[in-house]
Design a protein around this motif. Structure first.
Motif, PDB file in Angstrom:
ATOM      1  N   ASP A 177     -33.436  13.616  49.158  1.00 55.10           N
ATOM      2  CA  ASP A 177     -32.891  13.210  48.083  1.00 55.10           C
ATOM      3  C   ASP A 177     -31.677  14.477  47.400  1.00 55.10           C
ATOM      4  N   SER A 178     -31.524  14.495  46.054  1.00 49.76           N
ATOM      5  CA  SER A 178     -30.621  15.112  45.557  1.00 49.76           C
ATOM      6  C   SER A 178     -31.018  16.476  45.755  1.00 49.76           C
ATOM      7  N   ASP A 222     -29.396  17.130  49.172  1.00 48.50           N
ATOM      8  CA  ASP A 222     -28.150  16.635  49.691  1.00 48.50           C
ATOM      9  C   ASP A 222     -27.274  17.800  49.635  1.00 48.50           C
ATOM     10  N   GLY A 233     -21.559  16.052  41.270  1.00 49.21           N
ATOM     11  CA  GLY A 233     -21.577  16.673  42.606  1.00 49.21           C
ATOM     12  C   GLY A 233     -20.380  16.916  43.323  1.00 49.21           C
ATOM     13  N   PHE A 279     -26.037  19.061  44.065  1.00 47.66           N
ATOM     14  CA  PHE A 279     -26.405  18.916  42.809  1.00 47.66           C
ATOM     15  C   PHE A 279     -27.024  20.328  42.050  1.00 47.66           C
ATOM     16  N   ALA A 337     -28.400  11.837  47.570  1.00 47.13           N
ATOM     17  CA  ALA A 337     -28.758  11.895  46.147  1.00 47.13           C
ATOM     18  C   ALA A 337     -29.141  10.527  45.884  1.00 47.13           C
ATOM     19  N   HIS A 347     -31.741  18.628  37.857  1.00 50.59           N
ATOM     20  CA  HIS A 347     -31.563  19.591  38.999  1.00 50.59           C
ATOM     21  C   HIS A 347     -31.708  20.896  38.488  1.00 50.59           C
TER      22      HIS A 347
END
Length: 390
Positions: A45-46, A49, A63, A80, A123, A351
């Protein structure tokens, strides 16, 4: 800059036991002949990514806009964070380039050549299929991409047939990283007010989905798989802001993190570790490594000054409030950026900063936060704070 050269004694049975010399970039590593892996195949995921989400969404999404990317790349790349991610540090420490996002080739931006690695992480992605959440009234307004989607992309671009000898050869020479994935399966539900008990019931389903994906990759030929656990969500500004209360017993007095949320993360991780132990017994010829993101990250909250952090619980980029996080004014919109991102653990309230990700990565690569330890993965020794990719 002077580089120190030191031997790495690698005595684990992970893949290749070698003495490696530190090099500052991919070419130097290739010249030594110590590249144990030809590529990295990444899902997630983020947290991982490197540009897929911005290629499948509104280009104005965070992002894709400043101040994301300002510290290292000096421009938004779809990561991110203010700079590099854990996967970036892992790639460079293995003498490999930054991973290209899969959709960069799908969009016709580059030739479809993933010989040195490919990143399928998106993400907002979940482990479970979007239908699972729709049936329960949980909204994922970022993406309908799941781990299953990423596996479909993998088969399309990397391995068309499970019986392909070429596919098996590629995977046997690749390091597969499965995530982090699963965090969003809980995030959406928590932030939309679903009961903790109901969200806890998702955990076995999430673990089973991750396990099935690992099994499929092993069937295709994967021989080295790294599986990260969940982060301590009770220390994340978005969670701290959402669940803020005056009950001091909810908080860890030494870190300020919310205890019950961290206990939830630990429960996920414990169940994941048990499942990985089961998979190791079923697949003794595959090295399955648990990456302990939780405890690697907790170092930042329990001993911040050791790593140069001055602020652990507030976002560097935010719009004010107790933790400098406002879900209605996220980083890149009506927000301000701190003067020293490297002194903050959190970048945007969800993040982490590049500085935090580097410490976590080093804890995995050179520290105690993998099981079994990764010190046999042909890491370029001496990489901490010394690799320059500018």
């Amino acid at each position: 800059m002077a580089f120190s050269i030191s031997p790495l004694l690698a005595n684990s049975a992970i893949i290749c036991v070698l003495l490696v010399l530190f090099a500052s970039h991919r070419d130097a590593a290739a010249a030594t002949g110590y590249n144990c892996y030809k590529s990295i195949i990444n899902f997630g995921d983020s947290l991982a990514d490197t540009g897929n989400f911005i290629r499948m969404s509104n280009p104005e999404n965070k992002g894709a806009t400043p101040p994301y990317g300002e510290t290292f790349f000096h421009r938004p790349t779809g990561r991110f964070s203010d700079g590099r991610l854990i996967i970036d540090f892992i790639a460079r420490s293995l003498g490999l380039p930054f991973l290209r996002p899969y959709l960069s080739a799908e969009n016709g931006e580059e030739e479809s050549n993933f010989e040195e690695g490919v990143n399928f992480a998106v993400a907002g992605a979940t482990a479970l299929h979007i239908s699972f959440f729709q049936e329960r009234g949980i909204v994922n307004d970022m993406t309908n991409t799941s781990l299953g989607t990423q596996l479909d992309w993998f088969q399309k671009s990397f391995c068309n047939s499970i019986h392909s000898a070429d596919c098996k050869e590629k995977l046997q020479s690749s390091l597969v990283i499965m995530g982090e994935i699963g965090g969003n399966d809980y995030n959406y539900a928590f932030f939309q007010g679903f009961p903790r008990e109901e969200i806890s019931s998702f955990v076995p389903k999430v673990i089973s989905t991750i396990s099935s994906a690992i099994t499929k990759l092993i069937e295709f030929g994967a021989r080295s798989v790294v599986v990260p656990g969940n982060l301590p969500i009770g220390c994340i500004p978005a969670y701290l802001s959402h669940f803020i209360n005056s009950n001091q017993s909810d908080y860890d007095s030494s870190t300020g993190c919310i205890n019950w949320l961290n206990e939830f993360s630990m429960s996920h991780n414990e169940q994941l570790e048990r499942e990985l132990s089961r998979l190791r017994e079923l697949h003794p010829n595959t090295t399955i490594i648990y990456a302990d993101y939780y405890n690697a990250a907790m170092e930042l909250y329990s001993s911040p000054t050791k790593y140069g952090f001055k602020n652990t619980l507030s976002a560097c980029c935010g719009a004010g409030g107790p933790y400098n996080y406002d879900a209605d004014a996220e980083c890149g919109l009506e927000s301000r950026v701190c003067d020293e991102p490297s002194s903050f653990v959190s970048w945007d309230g969800i993040h982490s900063t590049e500085a935090a990700y580097e410490v976590i990565a080093q804890g995995l690569l050179h520290g105690p936060y993998t099981s079994p330890h990764v010190n046999g993965l042909c890491i370029l020794e001496g990489s901490r704070f010394q690799i320059s990719d500018h």
